[in-house]
Design a protein around this motif. Structure first.
Motif, mmCIF file in Angstrom:
data_model
loop_
_atom_site.group_PDB
_atom_site.id
_atom_site.type_symbol
_atom_site.label_atom_id
_atom_site.label_comp_id
_atom_site.label_asym_id
_atom_site.label_seq_id
_atom_site.Cartn_x
_atom_site.Cartn_y
_atom_site.Cartn_z
ATOM 1 N N MET B 37 0.835 -1.195 0.000
ATOM 2 C CA MET B 37 0.000 0.000 0.000
ATOM 3 C C MET B 37 0.870 1.246 0.000
ATOM 4 O O MET B 37 2.074 1.178 0.222
ATOM 5 N N GLY B 38 0.232 2.347 -0.209
ATOM 6 C CA GLY B 38 0.968 3.601 -0.193
ATOM 7 C C GLY B 38 0.266 4.611 -1.051
ATOM 8 O O GLY B 38 -0.527 4.261 -1.927
ATOM 9 N N SER B 42 4.436 6.859 -4.023
ATOM 10 C CA SER B 42 5.243 6.280 -2.955
ATOM 11 C C SER B 42 6.192 5.215 -3.480
ATOM 12 O O SER B 42 7.073 4.761 -2.760
ATOM 13 N N LYS B 44 5.114 2.215 -5.005
ATOM 14 C CA LYS B 44 4.635 0.836 -4.889
ATOM 15 C C LYS B 44 4.583 0.127 -6.249
ATOM 16 O O LYS B 44 4.955 -1.037 -6.356
ATOM 17 N N HIS B 199 -4.508 0.530 -3.120
ATOM 18 C CA HIS B 199 -4.616 1.611 -2.152
ATOM 19 C C HIS B 199 -5.940 1.521 -1.397
ATOM 20 O O HIS B 199 -6.319 2.421 -0.690
ATOM 21 N N ASN B 201 -8.124 -0.091 1.447
ATOM 22 C CA ASN B 201 -7.879 -0.769 2.714
ATOM 23 C C ASN B 201 -8.565 -2.129 2.824
ATOM 24 O O ASN B 201 -7.975 -3.093 3.275
ATOM 25 N N ILE B 210 0.572 -6.659 5.322
ATOM 26 C CA ILE B 210 0.429 -5.372 4.645
ATOM 27 C C ILE B 210 1.726 -4.592 4.784
ATOM 28 O O ILE B 210 2.243 -4.401 5.888
ATOM 29 N N LYS B 212 3.364 -1.011 3.986
ATOM 30 C CA LYS B 212 3.031 0.350 3.594
ATOM 31 C C LYS B 212 4.298 1.069 3.164
ATOM 32 O O LYS B 212 5.296 1.087 3.889
ATOM 33 N N HIS B 214 6.160 4.584 2.061
ATOM 34 C CA HIS B 214 6.017 6.035 2.122
ATOM 35 C C HIS B 214 7.292 6.668 1.579
ATOM 36 O O HIS B 214 8.378 6.424 2.084
ATOM 37 N N ASP B 219 7.379 1.914 5.273
ATOM 38 C CA ASP B 219 6.954 2.624 6.461
ATOM 39 C C ASP B 219 6.596 1.623 7.558
ATOM 40 O O ASP B 219 7.211 1.596 8.616
ATOM 41 N N ASP B 221 5.329 -2.650 8.178
ATOM 42 C CA ASP B 221 5.232 -3.983 7.606
ATOM 43 C C ASP B 221 4.686 -4.877 8.711
ATOM 44 O O ASP B 221 5.403 -5.241 9.639
#
Lengths: 421, 237
Positions: B37-38, B42, B44, B199, B201, B210, B212, B214, B219, B221
């Protein structure tokens, strides 16, 4: 090569914009079509002209005398001289490259009106004193009887071989001329043969169909020519160029007749071989020009194909990206695009080839049958090898046309291709 | 299965250099189902492309199934993509002139499998994603959900070890999104590693882990506690 997916892909990418594909293909079609038409016409011209020279010994040279232009050994310029019987032997003995020698003497009378009479018919014909060898220089077809032979020469027989037209004028229809006596310039000759020239285009003075051949020796004796020879026809042995014979004979004859070595006018000569070569050179030039122009036209078409392939590849960037993501190797992508280009070029080129050949065949079919005289255009067809070669050129140019777009297609990173919109 | 050590990636745009990935360290084990995600930008998708061998990293080491990926030519990359990886895209990326069976069979075509054989296999996979009745249809005759299921069948046919999905539900409504995610879970249960970039949720929460991103770095994990198939997650680790 023969897998369905590949053809499906080719078809789908070419069919996406049919008009564009068709117009592009037309460029190649036209290139090949023009090339075929030009090659066919070139062939037609060449065939026509060579037809006019057919059956005559192409490696022959004809030599006659003219008034001298230089004083020499106490003799004045502007002196007339004649070849003699002795020259025949001298030429034979001294020029080893010499193959056939055929002296000829022309009898007169034609210009002063009817010189040949049979019963109540009369006509003005060319009279030639010939050796049997003449038939090897300018062959004729014997319709009935025979040509002059060695015995005629040896015994100076009063025999005549007459042209087809002479027979038609002097004799009644269906009448057998053989054994009949005709009067030529006041002397009677027995007809022993009727001939028809194989080549009616190349004439030595008068129309060959309206000429009469007498034994050389008979003509000399019957009309008091002494040992004068009118002119010589000479050929060279094997593949030797006849110009060697021409050169040596000129030198020898100059010596024998006290002609100044630098007198280039006194010995007249006509080198058929040279004419032939010039003609061949001319046609080689025409052919070269045709190929240059034809290939140029084809090239324009091929560049068009390459261009369109570039556009297609650009349009399909994303599709190609997907395929590469799924595991299509660059080689596979290149092969696919090159095949596409080759298919397009080959189909268009082959259509042009067939159309061109077909058109030339059509022209050939509708061309009037070659008459004996004045055929300048004959059998404008394309050689099989040339057609095969053109096809090869088409395929190769298709490959070349496809290579640049194909390289472009794989030069983009797959991810950029995938993102392309 | 996938191991990334300090992966850097930057893009050159004119005179500016855009540093997208700034040292990614990541390990994904066989059989995991991971969501990346991000926010946009970012990195991804870039990360996914590098993992998918569609793009190359500038710095760092990338091991795919124990093999170091470095200075690889396109031919080799194409082969690896074909054998190890399956792709699912947001915009489906189906070939428009090929029907459903042919689309699914495409990876096998590049493996040199005969048409008859690959179409037979493709039919099995179509059956698996419930599209058997649509086998002869062209992609533009299918709905969005059907297209994505088709794309999933295509990603599966080469028997890949990893499936990479870039926003697979991005173009779908919530119901079909859910269907697609169910299908992904099913696939994951058969032992295939899945990495899904998203992206959303609720999509991410259907996975086991998940990550993330950034600004080009990881950011957070964390293991996803709410995953339906927790047992499988334990098994994977």
């Amino acid at each position: 090569m023969f897998d369905r997916d590949r053809w499906q892909e080719i078809w789908s990418s070419l069919a996406k914009n049919k008009v564009r594909t068709l117009l592009t293909a037309f460029g190649v079609f036209w290139g090949i079509f023009m090339l075929m038409i030009m090659l066919g016409s070139g062939n037609g011209l060449q065939n026509g002209v060579t037809h006019g020279m057919k059956d005559i010994a192409s490696n022959s040279v004809f030599m006659w005398t003219r008034p001298t232009t230089e004083p020499y050994k106490g003799l004045p310029r502007n002196r007339r001289f004649y070849y003699r019987n002795e020259d025949i032997k001298a030429l034979k003995d001294n020029i080893e490259e010499l193959d056939i020698i055929s002296p000829r003497l022309e009898g007169g009378g034609r210009r002063s009106g009817d010189n040949v009479v049979y019963k109540q018919n009369a006509g003005a014909f060319s009279i030639y004193g010939d050796y049997p060898q003449w038939n090897l220089i300018d062959p004729c077809e014997i319709i009935s009887g025979r040509f002059i032979n060695e015995l005629d020469i040896e015994n100076a027989r009063k025999v005549a071989v007459i042209g087809e037209r002479v027979y038609e004028i002097l004799f009644e229809k269906e009448e057998d001329p053989l054994g009949k006596y005709i009067r030529i310039n006041g002397v009677y000759f027995q007809v022993v043969g009727v001939f028809k020239p194989k080549n009616a285009n190349m004439n030595f003075g008068g129309d060959k169909e309206q000429s009469i051949h007498l034994p050389f020796t008979t003509l000399q004796k019957a009309y008091n020519y002494g040992n004068i020879v009118g002119w010589f026809a000479l050929t060279s042995k094997g593949n030797l160029p006849v110009s060697i014979v021409e050169e040596k004979a000129t030198k020898l004859l100059k010596e024998r007749h006290k002609v100044a070595p630098n007198d280039n006018r006194a010995i007249g000569s006509f080198n058929l071989d040279k004419e032939f070569r010039q003609m061949t050179g001319l046609f080689a030039g025409i052919r070269g020009l045709i190929w240059v122009v034809g290939i140029g036209t084809l090239l324009a078409g091929v560049i068009g194909i390459s261009n369109i392939m570039l556009v297609i590849v650009k349009e399909r960037t994303k599709e190609i990206g997907i395929m590469r993501a799924l595991g299509a190797s660059p080689a596979k992508v290149i092969a696919q695009i090159v095949t596409e280009s080759v298919v397009l070029t080959t189909v268009a080129g082959y259509a042009g080839l067939v159309a061109g050949v077909f058109l030339m065949e059509l022209v050939d079919k509708n061309l009037p049958a070659p008459t004996a005289q004045d055929t300048m255009f004959l059998h404008p067809v394309i050689d099989f090898q040339v057609a095969v070669m053109s096809l090869l050129i088409i395929v190769v140019s298709g490959v070349l046309a496809g290579l640049i777009p194909a390289r472009r297609a794989v030069s983009i990173k797959p991810i950029d291709a995938l993102r392309y919109e | 299965m996938i191991k990334l050590n300090n992966i850097h990636k930057s893009y050159q745009t004119g005179n500016n250099s855009l540093h997208v990935l700034k040292g990614i360290n990541l390990e994904v084990n066989a059989g995991e189902m991971v969501a990346v995600m991000g926010s946009s930008g970012s990195g991804k998708s870039t990360l996914l492309n590098i993992i998918g061998l569609l793009d190359v990293h500038d710095q760092g080491d990338y091991y795919l199934d124990g093999n170091l990926i470095k200075g690889m030519n396109e031919t080799k990359a194409a082969l690896l993509r074909n054998k190890f990886l399956g792709f699912v895209f947001q915009s489906f990326n189906l070939i428009s002139f090929k029907n459903a069976v042919e689309n699914v069979a495409l990876p096998l075509y590049y493996q040199g499998v005969s048409r008859r054989k690959r179409n037979k296999i493709a039919m099995e996979y179509l059956d698996r994603v419930g599209l058997l009745p649509w086998a002869d249809h062209l992609p533009n005759e299918l709905s969005g959900g059907q297209k994505q299921r088709l794309a999933i069948a295509r990603s599966l046919i080469g028997n890949p070890k990893v499936i990479l999905a870039d926003e697979p539900t991005g173009a779908l409504d919530s119901v079909t999104s859910s269907e697609v995610m169910d299908l992904f879970q099913e696939i994951n249960q058969s032992g295939i590693t899945l990495i899904i970039v998203t992206h959303e949720n609720d999509i991410a929460h259907k996975t086991q882990r998940i990550i993330k991103l950034h600004d080009g770095l990881i950011d957070t994990d964390h293991k996803n506690g709410r995953t339906k198939i927790e047992t499988n997650a334990v098994f994977a680790i």
